[in-house]
Design an enzyme around this catalytic site. Sequence first.
Site, PDB file in Angstrom:
ATOM      1  CD  GLU A 293      15.830 -26.545   9.107  1.00 43.58           C
ATOM      2  OE1 GLU A 293      15.865 -26.043  10.190  1.00 43.58           O
ATOM      3  OE2 GLU A 293      16.388 -26.295   8.016  1.00 43.58           O
TER       4      GLU A 293
ATOM      5  CG  HIS B 107      22.261 -35.228 -17.536  1.00 40.64           C
ATOM      6  ND1 HIS B 107      22.760 -35.217 -18.537  1.00 40.64           N
ATOM      7  CD2 HIS B 107      21.183 -34.351 -17.413  1.00 40.64           C
ATOM      8  CE1 HIS B 107      22.012 -34.435 -19.448  1.00 40.64           C
ATOM      9  NE2 HIS B 107      21.443 -33.254 -18.965  1.00 40.64           N
TER      10      HIS B 107
ATOM     11  CE  LYS C 122      23.438 -22.964  13.841  1.00 43.75           C
ATOM     12  NZ  LYS C 122      21.520 -21.489  13.921  1.00 43.75           N
TER      13      LYS C 122
HETATM   14  C1  F6R Z   1      16.392 -23.108  12.082  1.00 43.91           C
HETATM   15  C2  F6R Z   1      16.879 -22.938  10.808  1.00 43.91           C
HETATM   16  C3  F6R Z   1      18.523 -23.117  10.254  1.00 43.91           C
HETATM   17  C4  F6R Z   1      19.390 -22.007  10.733  1.00 43.91           C
HETATM   18  C5  F6R Z   1      20.458 -22.132  10.605  1.00 43.91           C
HETATM   19  C6  F6R Z   1      21.292 -20.484  10.216  1.00 43.91           C
HETATM   20  O1  F6R Z   1      15.595 -22.944  11.835  1.00 43.91           O
HETATM   21  O2  F6R Z   1      15.807 -22.960   9.586  1.00 43.91           O
HETATM   22  O3  F6R Z   1      18.910 -23.373   9.210  1.00 43.91           O
HETATM   23  O4  F6R Z   1      18.753 -21.037   9.516  1.00 43.91           O
HETATM   24  O5  F6R Z   1      20.985 -22.464  11.891  1.00 43.91           O
HETATM   25  O6  F6R Z   1      21.035 -19.740  11.658  1.00 43.91           O
HETATM   26  P1  F6R Z   1      20.439 -18.154  10.722  1.00 43.91           P
HETATM   27  O7  F6R Z   1      19.287 -18.441  10.131  1.00 43.91           O
HETATM   28  O8  F6R Z   1      20.115 -17.449  12.465  1.00 43.91           O
HETATM   29  O9  F6R Z   1      21.474 -17.703  10.551  1.00 43.91           O
END
Ligand code: F6R
Length: 353
Positions: free
Chosen positions: A238, A254, A348
């Site tokens: 990320e 393993h 998303k």
């Molecule tokens: C972005 C990040 C992502 C979010 C994930 C879930 O910085 O780290 O891995 O954590 O998309 O979103 P939230 O944390 O808002 O539930």
Amino acid sequence: MVHPLDDFDLIKRFDTNEMLKVIESFPEMSLDALKTVETYNLKIDKKDFRNVVIAGMGGSAIGGVLLRDWLQPTCHTPIIISKQYKLPSYVNENTLLLAVSYSGNTEETLSALNEAKIKQSSIIVFTSGGKMASYAEHEGIPCVKLPGGFQPRAAIPYQFFSLAAIARKIGLVDGAWSEVDESVNLLSTLRSEMKLESPYASNLAKQIAFQIKGYIPFIYGSSIHEGVAYRWNTQINENSKIPAGSSSFPEAFHNAVMASEADSELLKNACAIFLIDPYEQKETAAKIQVFHEIMSRRFGRLIEIHARGNDRLSRIMSALYIGDFVSTYLGLLYGRNPSSIDSINELKRTQVK
Ligand code: F6R
């Protein structure tokens, strides 16, 4: 000549959302989380839960993973991390469900929360707002409010230390709590060593980032660093925007070791990063040496990182904190904004009608 990681103008140009500044605030964010939860009077009785399930995705799952790794030798209640729409079938009215979503809008976590409500589990949510906060208010579910404005993964001090403080309130932590102060002090020491103002010549995180550039990193963690190795992996994905892989010992003996038999051209670009713990159990420590030797014959680069501190929590937090800095510096070396998450957002937006 100024090293690129000591060139503040260049850093500012790419770190437009100030990820480095947020990471530098880790110790203060940790103390803030501890202080805030102290003032909470959550309507959850200390009772004998049969299991604690922590539901969350990505950066919001990692706090639970760290809690599990920290309390593994002392906590008699199973702590399970669930990263799915659906909860495990054993979740029921004897379960404590901790639902963590920094944004409060992550559909997998909202789905798990809804299922836990139907199954009459005890629930606490951790969020900065969104649908999760509204749902909790509407349903009368206790809510630990996290401060907004960060990337979820960068809010890890709030997520972990809030979970830890709640775990303590319900009786899961006991003696291990004495490790908290040392861990926060150690984070402050490490911050001084790795912050942007600390020059390349004496800055471990800048040096490691520079050594990794140009390689695909594979992180191998000592037994207690299973979650931390995965955190390095995801932070590199990320913050640095590059592929990475991770495993931990003894599991890596393993399977992961077989990667040393890959084509040499391919392995030229692979970098093995070892997260070494000073208190590794002796059988595993002996095999780590052999693993290291096998990998060193073929991998393009090998790097050893040593966890610091004495207590279990300090060792976990120090290994994690080094990775947060390294992944950010690495992203900057590639000329990327460490905070951006365009591809996560694209996914998303995908909704099944
Ligand atoms: C972005 C990040 C992502 C979010 C994930 C879930 O910085 O780290 O891995 O954590 O998309 O979103 P939230 O944390 O808002 O539930």
